[in-house]
Design a protein around this motif. Structure first.
Motif, mmCIF file in Angstrom:
data_model
loop_
_atom_site.group_PDB
_atom_site.id
_atom_site.type_symbol
_atom_site.label_atom_id
_atom_site.label_comp_id
_atom_site.label_asym_id
_atom_site.label_seq_id
_atom_site.Cartn_x
_atom_site.Cartn_y
_atom_site.Cartn_z
ATOM 1 N N THR A 93 0.818 -1.214 0.000
ATOM 2 C CA THR A 93 0.000 0.000 0.000
ATOM 3 C C THR A 93 0.855 1.269 0.000
ATOM 4 O O THR A 93 0.439 2.304 -0.521
ATOM 5 N N ILE A 114 0.779 3.153 -4.840
ATOM 6 C CA ILE A 114 0.137 4.394 -5.257
ATOM 7 C C ILE A 114 0.962 5.129 -6.313
ATOM 8 O O ILE A 114 0.414 5.840 -7.166
ATOM 9 N N LEU A 173 -0.948 12.160 -2.163
ATOM 10 C CA LEU A 173 -1.317 10.941 -1.448
ATOM 11 C C LEU A 173 -0.077 10.199 -0.957
ATOM 12 O O LEU A 173 -0.124 9.498 0.056
ATOM 13 N N TYR A 220 0.670 9.700 3.185
ATOM 14 C CA TYR A 220 0.994 8.448 3.859
ATOM 15 C C TYR A 220 2.255 8.614 4.703
ATOM 16 O O TYR A 220 2.309 8.165 5.861
ATOM 17 N N ASN A 277 -7.260 1.030 4.614
ATOM 18 C CA ASN A 277 -7.259 0.705 3.184
ATOM 19 C C ASN A 277 -8.667 0.528 2.647
ATOM 20 O O ASN A 277 -8.974 0.936 1.519
ATOM 21 N N THR A 334 -10.129 3.910 2.213
ATOM 22 C CA THR A 334 -9.518 4.541 1.040
ATOM 23 C C THR A 334 -10.202 4.073 -0.235
ATOM 24 O O THR A 334 -10.491 4.869 -1.136
ATOM 25 N N ARG A 371 -5.540 8.055 3.609
ATOM 26 C CA ARG A 371 -4.137 7.667 3.393
ATOM 27 C C ARG A 371 -3.289 8.028 4.613
ATOM 28 O O ARG A 371 -2.416 7.273 5.031
ATOM 29 N N THR A 412 -4.116 5.468 7.205
ATOM 30 C CA THR A 412 -3.493 4.186 6.919
ATOM 31 C C THR A 412 -2.016 4.190 7.285
ATOM 32 O O THR A 412 -1.467 3.161 7.698
#
Length: 406
Positions: A18, A22, A43, A47, A82, A85, A98, A101
Motif C-alpha cells: 500500500t 500508489i 497521497l 501516507y 485501506n 480509502t 491515506r 493508513t
C-alpha cells in the motif's frame, strides 16, 4: 515460531504494497477523482506524514498492551484504513484515509521487531527480524507490480480493497499463530521515553535520515532516470523496479547476518557501500545492463544499511525497544521526504538525471561520518580500578536475552 513470523511478514507485505503501489496508480487516481497527477501525488506525502506522526504516538499509547494485542490493533487499523480509502468518494477523503493508513505503519514494525526478537534463540535475533521484514521487501517484487496491474485493469479502488483483505488475513494469522509474549521486565513508558533520548539512539536515527535520504534522492525519480539515461521503455522500467525489490530482499538477509556477527563494523560497512553504490550509480545508469545492476545493488545497500541500524538502535535503547524501532521507520520516511526534495532540486537546477545519485552519495557520506563520530563517542572509558569489568561488547548484546535488543 515460523508460522508466527509468517503471519507478521504477511502484515509487512500488505504495508509495503500500500505504501508504494500508489506511485504506479497516480494516473488512474487522478482521472477518477478529477485532480491533476501532481495533486494526486500528495497521497504519497500524506501516507509518509501518517507514518512520521503515528510511529511514536501509537507506540507510546500502546506501551501497556501485550505484543500480540498491539500487533492486532495496528494491523486492524491498517485494514480499515485501506478499506475506507477504496470507498472514499472524493480526493480530500482519500487523502485523509491515506494519512490514517500510514499511522500504524511504524508502530506495527516496532511491535513486530520486538515480537520476532522475543521468539528467537540466542544469536538469531537479527535474522528473525529480517524474516519479518522480508514481507516488506517482497512487496516491492510482487505486491507493487501486481497491485499496479490490478488497478489498471479493474480500477485503483480494487487494489486497495485487496490490500485491505491482506490486512485481514494478517490479523487472523497473528491472532492464531503469534503466542502471548511477556512484556520485557522493567520496560515501561518512562523507560521507553528515556531510552529514546539516549545519545547513541539519537545519532543512529540521524544516521538513517542522512544515509537513506541519498537512496530516495534517486529512487523517487528512478522511472524518468531510467528512460532518460538508459533508454528504457515503460515496460522495462517496471522490470527494473522489481530488481530494486530483489535487492531489498537480499540486503535485508545480508544485513541481518552481518548485525549478528559484528554490529558496529557492520554499520560502517553498509553505509560505506551505500555511498559507493550511489557514486557509481550516476555512471552505471547510462547503459541498460549496468543500470539494472546499479538498481539491484542500490536496493541491497539500502536495506542492508536499514537492517543493521535497526538492530543497532535496539541494542542502544535496551529499555525502549518498541518506541525506538517505530522511530526508525519514522526516520526512514523522513529520509524519503528529504531525499525526494534533494533529487528534485538537483534535476530542477538543470544538472541532469545523474545528479541525484551524486548528491545522494554525499548524503550517505555524511551519514557515515556521523556514524564514525558516534563510534568515537561510544568508546569505553579507561578503567581505573584493576580487574574492573568493562561490560559486554555490542555483538554479545545482540545475542543477549529476549528482552534486551528488540
Amino acid at each position: 515460531m515460523r508460522l508466527a513470523l509468517l503471519a507478521m511478514a504477511i502484515g509487512a507485505f500488505g504495508i509495503g504494497t500500500t505504501e508504494f503501489v500508489i506511485m504506479g496508480l497516480l494516473p488512474e487516481v487522478s482521472a477518477d477523482l478529477h485532480v491533476s497527477e501532481s495533486t494526486a501525488g500528495n497521497l504519497i506525502a500524506g501516507y509518509a506524514i501518517g507514518v512520521v506522526i503515528g510511529a511514536p504516538l501509537l507506540t507510546v499509547l500502546s506501551t501497556r498492551l501485550p505484543r500480540r494485542g498491539a500487533l492486532l490493533l495496528f494491523m486492524g487499523m491498517f485494514a480499515v484504513g485501506n478499506l475506507l480509502t477504496a470507498l472514499a468518494p472524493e480526493f480530500g477523503a482519500v487523502l485523509g484515509f491515506r494519512v490514517l493508513t500510514g499511522l500504524p505503519h511504524g508502530a506495527y514494525f516496532g511491535a513486530a521487531a520486538v515480537a520476532a526478537a522475543q521468539l528467537a534463540e540466542p544469536g538469531r535475533r537479527a535474522r528473525n527480524v529480517a524474516r519479518v521484514f522480508l514481507g516488506l521487501t517482497i512487496a516491492n517484487i510482487v505486491g507493487v507490480p501486481v497491485g499496479t496491474w490490478l488497478g489498471q485493469e479493474l480500477g485503483w479502488r480494487a487494489t486497495f480493497g485487496v490490500v485491505a483483505a491482506i490486512g485481514l488475513v494478517a490479523v487472523a494469522g497473528i491472532a492464531l499463530c503469534v503466542p502471548r509474549l511477556a512484556k520485557p521486565e522493567g520496560v515501561r513508558l518512562r523507560h521507553e521515553l528515556t531510552g529514546l533520548g539516549n545519545r547513541q539512539v539519537v545519532l543512529g536515527l540521524l544516521t538513517i535520515v542522512l544515509g537513506c535520504s541519498g537512496v530516495f534522492a534517486v529512487y523517487t525519480y528512478i522511472a524518468p532516470t531510467m528512460k532518460a539515461l538508459a533508454d528504457y521503455t515503460e515496460a522495462g522500467v517496471t522490470g527494473v523496479l522489481a530488481l530494486f525489490g530483489v535487492g531489498m530482499t537480499l540486503g535485508s538477509l545480508i544485513g541481518g547476518r552481518m548485525a549478528d556477527r559484528a554490529l558496529r563494523p557492520s554499520v560502517y560497512g553498509t553505509l560505506a557501500s551505500l555511498a559507493l553504490v550511489l557514486l557509481a550509480f550516476s555512471f552505471l545508469a547510462r547503459n541498460p545492463w549496468t543500470a539494472a545492476l546499479a538498481v539491484l545493488l542500490l536496493g541491497m545497500a539500502c536495506f542492508a544499511t536499514a537492517t543493521v541500524i535497526q538492530v543497532f538502535l535496539m541494542v542502544k535503547a535496551e529499555h525502549a525497544p518498541t518506541l525506538t524501532s517505530a522511530s526508525h521507520h519514522a526516520a526512514f520516511n523522513l529520509a524519503n521526504a528529504i531525499g525526494a526534495w534533494i533529487g528534485g532540486a538537483a534535476i530542477g537546477a538543470g544538472l541532469g538525471y545523474g545528479a541525484p545519485a551524486l548528491a545522494g552519495a554525499a548524503m550517505a557520506g555524511f551519514g557515515l561520518s556521523l556514524a564514525l563520530a558516534a563510534g568515537r563517542l561510544d568508546r569505553p572509558r579507561p578503567q581505573h580500578a584493576a580487574g574492573e569489568d568493562p561490560g559486554p561488547p555490542e555483538a554479545d548484546l545482540v545475542s543477549a536475552g529476549s528482552g534486551s535488543a528488540r
